[in-house]
Design a protein around this motif. Structure first.
Motif, PDB file in Angstrom:
ATOM      1  N   GLY A  53      40.724  23.210  34.512  1.00 22.62           N
ATOM      2  CA  GLY A  53      41.022  24.049  35.661  1.00 22.62           C
ATOM      3  C   GLY A  53      41.988  25.170  35.334  1.00 22.62           C
ATOM      4  O   GLY A  53      41.815  26.320  35.772  1.00 22.62           O
ATOM      5  N   GLU A  57      41.610  29.224  35.590  1.00 25.24           N
ATOM      6  CA  GLU A  57      42.577  30.071  36.312  1.00 25.24           C
ATOM      7  C   GLU A  57      43.149  31.150  35.400  1.00 25.24           C
ATOM      8  O   GLU A  57      43.426  32.270  35.858  1.00 25.24           O
ATOM      9  CB  GLU A  57      43.692  29.206  36.879  1.00 25.24           C
ATOM     10  CG  GLU A  57      43.244  28.325  38.037  1.00 25.24           C
ATOM     11  CD  GLU A  57      44.347  27.440  38.552  1.00 25.24           C
ATOM     12  OE1 GLU A  57      44.356  27.162  39.771  1.00 25.24           O
ATOM     13  OE2 GLU A  57      45.206  27.002  37.754  1.00 25.24           O
ATOM     14  N   ARG A  62      38.835  31.064  40.662  1.00 25.77           N
ATOM     15  CA  ARG A  62      39.391  30.308  41.782  1.00 25.77           C
ATOM     16  C   ARG A  62      38.857  28.876  41.750  1.00 25.77           C
ATOM     17  O   ARG A  62      37.657  28.641  41.736  1.00 25.77           O
ATOM     18  CB  ARG A  62      39.000  30.955  43.111  1.00 25.77           C
ATOM     19  CG  ARG A  62      39.672  30.324  44.337  1.00 25.77           C
ATOM     20  CD  ARG A  62      39.044  30.837  45.620  1.00 25.77           C
ATOM     21  NE  ARG A  62      37.740  30.212  45.870  1.00 25.77           N
ATOM     22  CZ  ARG A  62      36.777  30.781  46.585  1.00 25.77           C
ATOM     23  NH1 ARG A  62      36.940  31.992  47.086  1.00 25.77           N
ATOM     24  NH2 ARG A  62      35.643  30.153  46.786  1.00 25.77           N
ATOM     25  N   ILE A  63      39.784  27.919  41.779  1.00 26.60           N
ATOM     26  CA  ILE A  63      39.408  26.500  41.772  1.00 26.60           C
ATOM     27  C   ILE A  63      39.143  26.045  43.207  1.00 26.60           C
ATOM     28  O   ILE A  63      39.986  26.232  44.090  1.00 26.60           O
ATOM     29  CB  ILE A  63      40.514  25.633  41.148  1.00 26.60           C
ATOM     30  CG1 ILE A  63      40.856  26.120  39.735  1.00 26.60           C
ATOM     31  CG2 ILE A  63      40.091  24.160  41.134  1.00 26.60           C
ATOM     32  CD1 ILE A  63      39.702  26.097  38.772  1.00 26.60           C
ATOM     33  N   ALA A  82      34.416  25.672  40.753  1.00 23.80           N
ATOM     34  CA  ALA A  82      35.188  26.904  40.806  1.00 23.80           C
ATOM     35  C   ALA A  82      34.249  28.096  40.966  1.00 23.80           C
ATOM     36  O   ALA A  82      33.040  27.997  40.738  1.00 23.80           O
ATOM     37  CB  ALA A  82      36.022  27.062  39.535  1.00 23.80           C
TER      38      ALA A  82
END
Length: 279
Positions: A53, A57, A62-63, A82
């Motif tokens: 993750g 980023e 965007r997670i 994501a």
């Protein structure tokens, strides 16, 4: 649980995309909006999801959904999703997938050994050795902990562990060299490896803090555990060498509560399915 640094993750990304992505750039699809999902193809203990993750980023993604390391996943369960540009997702896709697969493999094998041991005695501790692949210590430690184990020894500077290979150069009896070691490092415990029951008995009598049994059978281990219990104060008995998910229960049944193993490091990665598509 330990956290891998952003600088390490950035190094991993740069190894895979050192000078751009020729395919994505050549097709002219980098600016397209896209979504990515990661799921377990088979049941597994998850590890490395946070790092995957964070790599996303770091590329401006965007997670939307993220499950933590240490979670037991069912087959088909999504643990990360994501949204971002196709260029960013393609840049992170394979390195993040591979990292999770390898770490989850170690975590899953660790959990199996932990569960097998604690089904016999819940207080048993599974300690993994430093026989990780060189250069992977940080990620390996994270995977072992995600699986419920601890690290036996991080390196030579951390603990005193006397092997027969050390004693080949020592002409003094155990009580003498143990006294010297305690004087040199009074805050450290003295851990000594024994290759025979007779050697373990001598080390117990001389006051070693931990007796590490190298490739003992469960029957031999039971003899040493009984000898240790009669000593005051009683040393810790640790079993090492050849311990696996299949035989760990037999060693725990002897009364040994510290199991040292390298087994989690050796095996197949887990299988993670990644879906990357336009959105």
């Amino acid at each position: 649980m330990s956290r891998l640094s952003d600088s390490l993750l950035d190094q991993l990304l740069l190894q895979d995309v050192p000078l751009g992505d020729l395919t994505t750039e050549g097709l002219g699809i980098g600016a397209r909006s896209a979504e990515i999902t990661y799921c377990a193809r088979n049941p597994m203990v998850l590890c490395g999801s946070e790092e995957a993750g964070r790599m996303l980023e770091m590329r401006g993604v965007r997670i939307d959904h993220l499950l933590p390391s240490g979670r037991m996943l069912a087959a088909g369960e999504i643990f990360l999703s994501a949204q971002g540009s196709a260029q960013s997702l393609h840049a992170v896709w394979k390195i993040s997938q591979t990292l999770v697969e390898y770490l989850s493999g170690i975590a899953t094998r660790t959990r199996r050994i932990v569960d097998a041991a604690r089904n016999v005695a819940p207080e048993t501790v599974i300690a993994c050795t430093r026989k990780n692949f060189p250069g992977t210590k940080e990620v390996s430690i994270r995977a072992i902990r995600a699986g419920g184990g601890i690290m036996h020894r991080l390196g030579l500077s951390e603990t005193i562990l006397v092997f027969p290979e050390h004693l080949a150069f020592v002409d003094e009896p155990p009580d003498i060299w143990m006294t010297k070691l305690r004087a040199q490092a009074p805050e450290k415990k003295i851990v000594v490896e024994a290759a025979t029951v007779e050697a373990a008995e001598q080390l117990i009598a001389c006051g070693a803090d931990v007796i590490q049994l190298e490739k003992f059978s469960p029957q031999e281990t039971a003899v040493v555990v009984d000898l240790a219990r009669r000593q005051r104060p009683s040393p810790v008995v640790a079993v090492a060498g050849g311990v696996t998910e299949d035989n760990v229960g037999a060693f725990v049944e002897t009364g040994c509560r510290l199991i040292v193993t390298s087994a989690p490091f050796f095996g197949k990665p887990c299988d993670v399915k990644v879906t990357l598509k336009p959105c």
